[in-house]
Design a protein around this motif. Structure first.
Motif, short mmCIF file in Angstrom:
data_model
loop_
_atom_site.label_atom_id
_atom_site.label_comp_id
_atom_site.label_asym_id
_atom_site.label_seq_id
_atom_site.Cartn_x
_atom_site.Cartn_y
_atom_site.Cartn_z
N ASN A 270 0.80 -1.24 0.00
CA ASN A 270 0.00 0.00 0.00
C ASN A 270 0.83 1.28 0.00
O ASN A 270 1.89 1.35 0.61
CB ASN A 270 -0.92 0.03 1.23
CG ASN A 270 -1.95 -1.08 1.21
OD1 ASN A 270 -2.58 -1.33 0.17
ND2 ASN A 270 -2.13 -1.75 2.33
N SER A 271 0.30 2.28 -0.66
CA SER A 271 0.87 3.62 -0.60
C SER A 271 0.12 4.43 0.46
O SER A 271 -1.09 4.26 0.63
CB SER A 271 0.74 4.33 -1.96
OG SER A 271 1.56 3.72 -2.92
N HIS A 272 0.85 5.29 1.17
CA HIS A 272 0.25 6.11 2.23
C HIS A 272 0.90 7.48 2.29
O HIS A 272 2.00 7.68 1.77
CB HIS A 272 0.47 5.45 3.61
CG HIS A 272 -0.11 4.08 3.75
ND1 HIS A 272 -1.46 3.82 3.77
CD2 HIS A 272 0.50 2.86 3.91
CE1 HIS A 272 -1.67 2.53 3.95
NE2 HIS A 272 -0.48 1.91 4.02
N ASN A 273 0.24 8.38 2.99
CA ASN A 273 0.89 9.62 3.42
C ASN A 273 0.54 9.84 4.89
O ASN A 273 -0.20 9.05 5.50
CB ASN A 273 0.47 10.82 2.55
CG ASN A 273 -0.99 11.21 2.73
OD1 ASN A 273 -1.70 10.67 3.58
ND2 ASN A 273 -1.46 12.15 1.91
N VAL B 292 -3.72 11.80 9.85
CA VAL B 292 -4.51 10.96 8.95
C VAL B 292 -3.73 10.64 7.67
O VAL B 292 -2.86 11.42 7.25
CB VAL B 292 -5.84 11.67 8.58
CG1 VAL B 292 -5.57 12.99 7.88
CG2 VAL B 292 -6.75 10.78 7.74
N CYS B 293 -4.05 9.51 7.07
CA CYS B 293 -3.58 9.22 5.72
C CYS B 293 -4.71 9.58 4.78
O CYS B 293 -5.84 9.11 4.94
CB CYS B 293 -3.24 7.73 5.56
SG CYS B 293 -2.92 7.28 3.83
N THR B 294 -4.43 10.46 3.81
CA THR B 294 -5.49 10.92 2.91
C THR B 294 -5.48 10.19 1.58
O THR B 294 -6.15 10.62 0.64
CB THR B 294 -5.38 12.44 2.66
OG1 THR B 294 -4.11 12.73 2.04
CG2 THR B 294 -5.52 13.22 3.96
N PHE B 295 -4.71 9.10 1.50
CA PHE B 295 -4.80 8.28 0.29
C PHE B 295 -6.26 7.83 0.17
O PHE B 295 -6.88 7.46 1.17
CB PHE B 295 -3.86 7.06 0.40
CG PHE B 295 -3.70 6.31 -0.89
CD1 PHE B 295 -2.62 6.55 -1.74
CD2 PHE B 295 -4.63 5.33 -1.27
CE1 PHE B 295 -2.47 5.86 -2.93
CE2 PHE B 295 -4.49 4.63 -2.46
CZ PHE B 295 -3.41 4.90 -3.30
N PRO B 296 -6.83 7.87 -1.04
CA PRO B 296 -8.26 7.61 -1.21
C PRO B 296 -8.76 6.38 -0.44
O PRO B 296 -8.27 5.27 -0.65
CB PRO B 296 -8.41 7.42 -2.72
CG PRO B 296 -7.35 8.32 -3.28
CD PRO B 296 -6.19 8.22 -2.32
N GLY B 297 -9.72 6.60 0.44
CA GLY B 297 -10.36 5.54 1.21
C GLY B 297 -9.68 5.20 2.52
O GLY B 297 -10.28 4.53 3.36
N HIS B 298 -8.44 5.65 2.71
CA HIS B 298 -7.71 5.26 3.93
C HIS B 298 -8.08 6.08 5.16
O HIS B 298 -7.85 5.65 6.29
CB HIS B 298 -6.19 5.39 3.70
CG HIS B 298 -5.64 4.44 2.69
ND1 HIS B 298 -4.29 4.19 2.54
CD2 HIS B 298 -6.27 3.66 1.77
CE1 HIS B 298 -4.10 3.30 1.57
NE2 HIS B 298 -5.29 2.98 1.08
N ASN B 299 -8.63 7.27 4.96
CA ASN B 299 -8.87 8.18 6.08
C ASN B 299 -9.87 7.66 7.11
O ASN B 299 -9.90 8.10 8.24
CB ASN B 299 -9.35 9.54 5.56
CG ASN B 299 -10.58 9.44 4.68
OD1 ASN B 299 -10.47 8.90 3.57
ND2 ASN B 299 -11.72 9.94 5.12
N THR C 32 -10.02 4.61 8.40
CA THR C 32 -9.42 3.70 9.38
C THR C 32 -7.99 4.09 9.75
O THR C 32 -7.45 3.58 10.73
CB THR C 32 -9.36 2.25 8.83
OG1 THR C 32 -8.62 2.25 7.61
CG2 THR C 32 -10.77 1.72 8.59
N MET C 33 -7.41 4.98 8.97
CA MET C 33 -6.00 5.30 9.14
C MET C 33 -5.83 6.72 9.68
O MET C 33 -5.62 7.67 8.92
CB MET C 33 -5.29 5.14 7.78
CG MET C 33 -3.79 4.93 7.88
SD MET C 33 -3.13 4.36 6.31
CE MET C 33 -1.41 4.27 6.77
N PHE C 34 -5.96 6.83 11.00
CA PHE C 34 -5.86 8.16 11.62
C PHE C 34 -5.55 7.99 13.10
O PHE C 34 -5.57 6.89 13.65
CB PHE C 34 -7.17 8.94 11.44
CG PHE C 34 -8.35 8.32 12.12
CD1 PHE C 34 -8.72 8.71 13.41
CD2 PHE C 34 -9.12 7.33 11.50
CE1 PHE C 34 -9.81 8.15 14.05
CE2 PHE C 34 -10.20 6.76 12.13
CZ PHE C 34 -10.56 7.16 13.42
CU LIG Z 1 -2.91 5.22 3.69
#
Ligand SMILES: [Cu+2]
Length: 188
Positions: free
Chosen positions: A107-110, A171-178, A180-182
């Motif tokens: 996966n890619s993330h920010n 938060v990760c703002t990669f599409p759809g990740h926000n 669960t990823m915060f």
């Molecule tokens: Cu992500």
């Protein structure tokens, strides 16, 4: 009698010449004395300038009082859409460096620090901003700091000054990740 008058007149003329000579000598010190005061006047004017300086000194020292540096590290939970930490803390005014290690294999993330309660709205606007902007709105006041988008196995830093004390979100703002990823970012 004529000789004595001539002698007297000669003596008087000598005395007057001496008096003039002495008077001119006394006039010179006075001339230099009157020339000195103008030089001291500018000094007096300069003495009134320093006051603005003391007021600027506290202004520059105040931010450094809450300063300092903070090095934070965060990762992901493998290939899950989660960070490995759900909270981070920093001190107001400190120079913060958040190192984000994306150890995911797929996966890619920010990683982005945003104002409280804005993670989903920022992610939505980030989706519109697109991949070229790392899925983040450009020059958005809600975004305090962020990394670029990282591919699997990549790392990057987010560098920013810790904002006013309070609670923020990362938060990760990669599409759809926000969704669960915060996590929560507390500034003391
Ligand atoms: Cu992500």
């Amino acid at each position: 009698m004529r000789k004595s008058l001539l002698i007297l007149s000669a003596i008087l003329s000598i005395v007057m010449l001496l008096a003039i000579a002495c008077g001119s000598d006394e006039a010179d010190p006075n001339a230099t004395a009157t020339a000195a005061p103008p030089a001291t006047v500018p000094v007096g004017d300069r003495a009134t300038e320093p006051p603005p300086r003391p007021t600027s000194v506290p202004a520059t020292s105040a931010p450094s009082q809450g300063g300092g540096a903070a090095a934070l590290v965060i990762d992901v939970n493998g290939d899950a859409l989660q960070f490995d930490l759900d909270s981070l803390t920093a001190t107001e005014g400190s120079d913060v460096v958040v190192t984000f290690n994306n150890s995911s294999s797929v996966n890619s993330h920010n990683w982005a620090l945003v104002e409280a309660g804005t993670k989903d709205a920022v992610a939505t606007d980030g989706l519109a901003a697109g991949q070229d902007n790392h899925w983040l709105p450009v020059n958005d006041s809600r975004v305090v700091g962020s990394t670029i988008v990282l591919g699997p196995g990549e790392s990057a830093d987010a560098t920013f000054t810790a904002p006013a004390a309070g609670t923020y979100q990362f938060v990760c703002t990669f599409p759809g990740h926000n969704f669960t990823m915060f996590g929560e970012f507390t500034v003391n």
